[in-house]
Design a protein around this motif. Structure first.
Motif, PDB file in Angstrom:
ATOM      1  N   LEU A 172       0.663  -1.218   0.368  1.00  0.00           N
ATOM      2  CA  LEU A 172      -0.043   0.203   0.186  1.00  0.00           C
ATOM      3  C   LEU A 172       1.143   1.307  -0.305  1.00  0.00           C
ATOM      4  O   LEU A 172       0.734   2.162  -0.892  1.00  0.00           O
ATOM      5  N   PHE A 173       2.089   0.930   0.804  1.00  0.00           N
ATOM      6  CA  PHE A 173       2.692   1.945   0.717  1.00  0.00           C
ATOM      7  C   PHE A 173       3.575   2.434  -0.555  1.00  0.00           C
ATOM      8  O   PHE A 173       3.128   3.587  -0.777  1.00  0.00           O
TER       9      PHE A 173
ATOM     10  N   SER B 220      11.180   2.226  10.046  1.00  0.00           N
ATOM     11  CA  SER B 220       9.603   2.063  10.754  1.00  0.00           C
ATOM     12  C   SER B 220       9.004   0.757  10.158  1.00  0.00           C
ATOM     13  O   SER B 220       8.600   0.152  11.281  1.00  0.00           O
ATOM     14  N   PHE B 221       9.050   0.079   8.574  1.00  0.00           N
ATOM     15  CA  PHE B 221       8.064  -0.373   8.363  1.00  0.00           C
ATOM     16  C   PHE B 221       9.355  -1.748   9.162  1.00  0.00           C
ATOM     17  O   PHE B 221       8.274  -2.897   9.342  1.00  0.00           O
ATOM     18  N   GLY B 222      10.435  -1.791   8.716  1.00  0.00           N
ATOM     19  CA  GLY B 222      11.164  -3.161   9.318  1.00  0.00           C
ATOM     20  C   GLY B 222      11.175  -3.832  10.673  1.00  0.00           C
ATOM     21  O   GLY B 222      10.928  -4.528  10.609  1.00  0.00           O
ATOM     22  N   LEU B 223      11.036  -2.221  11.524  1.00  0.00           N
ATOM     23  CA  LEU B 223      11.173  -2.695  12.548  1.00  0.00           C
ATOM     24  C   LEU B 223       9.655  -3.663  13.401  1.00  0.00           C
ATOM     25  O   LEU B 223       8.877  -3.865  13.924  1.00  0.00           O
ATOM     26  N   SER B 224       8.615  -2.770  13.222  1.00  0.00           N
ATOM     27  CA  SER B 224       7.454  -3.350  13.119  1.00  0.00           C
ATOM     28  C   SER B 224       7.177  -4.469  12.209  1.00  0.00           C
ATOM     29  O   SER B 224       6.624  -5.169  12.968  1.00  0.00           O
ATOM     30  N   SER B 225       7.686  -4.701  11.759  1.00  0.00           N
ATOM     31  CA  SER B 225       6.925  -5.957  10.715  1.00  0.00           C
ATOM     32  C   SER B 225       8.288  -6.486  11.857  1.00  0.00           C
ATOM     33  O   SER B 225       7.484  -8.501  12.096  1.00  0.00           O
ATOM     34  N   SER B 226       9.250  -6.900  12.037  1.00  0.00           N
ATOM     35  CA  SER B 226       9.698  -8.096  12.964  1.00  0.00           C
ATOM     36  C   SER B 226       9.375  -7.833  14.476  1.00  0.00           C
ATOM     37  O   SER B 226       9.218  -8.913  14.561  1.00  0.00           O
ATOM     38  N   ALA B 227       9.045  -6.790  14.992  1.00  0.00           N
ATOM     39  CA  ALA B 227       8.684  -6.765  15.773  1.00  0.00           C
ATOM     40  C   ALA B 227       7.120  -7.952  16.388  1.00  0.00           C
ATOM     41  O   ALA B 227       7.121  -8.973  16.847  1.00  0.00           O
ATOM     42  N   LEU B 228       6.847  -7.833  15.256  1.00  0.00           N
ATOM     43  CA  LEU B 228       5.242  -8.882  14.841  1.00  0.00           C
ATOM     44  C   LEU B 228       5.198 -10.303  14.559  1.00  0.00           C
ATOM     45  O   LEU B 228       4.721 -11.060  15.378  1.00  0.00           O
TER      46      LEU B 228
END
Length: 364
Positions: free
Chosen positions: A28-29, A106-114
């Motif tokens: 979407l981004f 921001s995108f990478g960390l959110s992905s890995s956190a999940l």
């Protein structure tokens, strides 16, 4: 037989298919950037594919940083400063470095956190306390970034990372191997786990967590590996995360690098420390980004980020790359020996510190 609540089933379903939601975000981004971002009037195919090779570099970098639980900018910024000019034949301004790093991170960390939450390797109670303790320092650091000289910052962060590298090599990681909390002859449960260990309805597979009256925590990940530890050592972690929070606000990295040391020194298992650290780093990175974007007006003579000058033909490749690396990281983390992780992280910190000293002295 117990029946799962609707909220537990919803959470479990989300975790099971989190990769679908995670990969929809960068899609979407990219679509939004292509259709609505302020790009040059003559932007064509050549413009959008000019930096396609960044995808390879950022997948590799995101996998590395997310495997060891540190901020993406810890590798992305040195890469964009030292390697990017050699490959692209141009240099990036500090403002552009900040924008590319923050958006991608921001995108990478959110992905890995999940992904780490899905694996059952995040202590949410510990993460919440660390985030709340870091917030004021992150905000202060972000505001300081508008006035502190860059060479001074690079030198200070280099010193901090060298100290972290030394402490990591000195830390005793013997407590970190999984299996310490299990029985020698476990009773197998229906979902493949150990019936004597916690197994939460809202987690995948045999994953679960249980806290005893004396504070001892027993955690089981999705693969059935169990970890025993306590949440003690709040003061030491607060000291490291507060200092790291200032650096996180200054340039988008620091809290992960210094924070994970305090968790290892307070005997949090390495894989749980890495997973939990992702929540802290992701949250503080987003907060630092917001202050960098909107906080300029609070500091006299400060700069602000202009989205119109963002290199959109770069971030359309770096964002999907960091998301992909974030999803790969938990598998790499659980597959590697803890001693290997320790040596790699310590060496990585030392290399980054040397690069920062070179930046501070104008040697690059």
């Amino acid at each position: 037989m117990t029946t799962s609540s609707p909220s537990s089933r919803l959470q479990k379903g989300f975790l099971k298919y989190q990769h679908v939601f995670v990969f929809l975000a960068p899609l979407l981004f990219v679509v939004g950037v292509y259709t609505a971002a302020p790009t040059p009037a003559d932007a064509g195919t050549g413009y959008w594919f000019e930096y396609w090779w960044l995808c390879i570099a950022f997948v590799t970098g995101a996998t590395i940083v997310n495997t060891v639980g540190i901020s993406g900018s810890a590798l992305f910024v040195p890469f964009l400063i030292f390697i990017f000019p050699l490959l692209a034949g141009e240099t990036l301004t500090p403002e552009t470095l900040v924008k590319v790093g923050l958006i991608s991170e921001s995108f990478g960390l959110s992905s890995s956190a999940l992904a780490f939450i899905q694996y059952g390797l995040v202590d949410r109670r510990l993460a919440l306390s660390l985030v709340l303790g870091s917030v004021p320092f992150v905000i202060a650091g972000a505001l300081l970034s508008f006035v502190i000289p860059e060479p001074l910052f690079h030198a200070l962060l280099g010193i901090a990372l060298l100290a972290a590298s030394y402490l990591l090599f000195k830390a005793d990681l013997g407590h970190e191997e999984p299996g310490a909390a299990g029985d020698s002859d476990p009773e197998v449960s229906a979902d493949g786990g150990d019936a004597t260990l916690p197994d939460d309805d809202n987690k995948l597979g045999p994953a679960g967590v249980e806290t005893a009256d004396d504070g001892a925590v027993t955690r089981v990940d999705r693969d059935g590996n169990d970890y025993g530890y306590t949440r003690g050592g709040y003061l030491e972690r607060f000291a490291n995360y507060s200092i790291g929070g200032v650096f996180q606000g200054l340039a988008g990295f620091g809290v992960g690098e210094l924070g994970i040391i305090s968790m290892l020194r307070t005997e949090v298992p390495v894989r749980v420390a890495i997973g939990t650290n992702h929540i802290v780093v992701a949250t503080t990175a987003v907060l630092a980004s917001l202050v960098h974007v909107f906080g300029g007006g609070l500091v006299p003579g400060a700069h602000s980020i202009d989205l119109a000058s963002t290199p959109w033909n770069m971030v359309v490749w770096t964002v999907p790359a960091t998301v992909t690396g974030g999803q790969i990281a938990p598998y790499v983390s659980t597959a590697l020996d803890t001693g290997t992780i320790k040596k790699f992280v310590g060496g990585l910190f030392a290399v980054i510190a040397v690069a920062l000293f070179l930046m501070a002295t104008g040697g690059v």
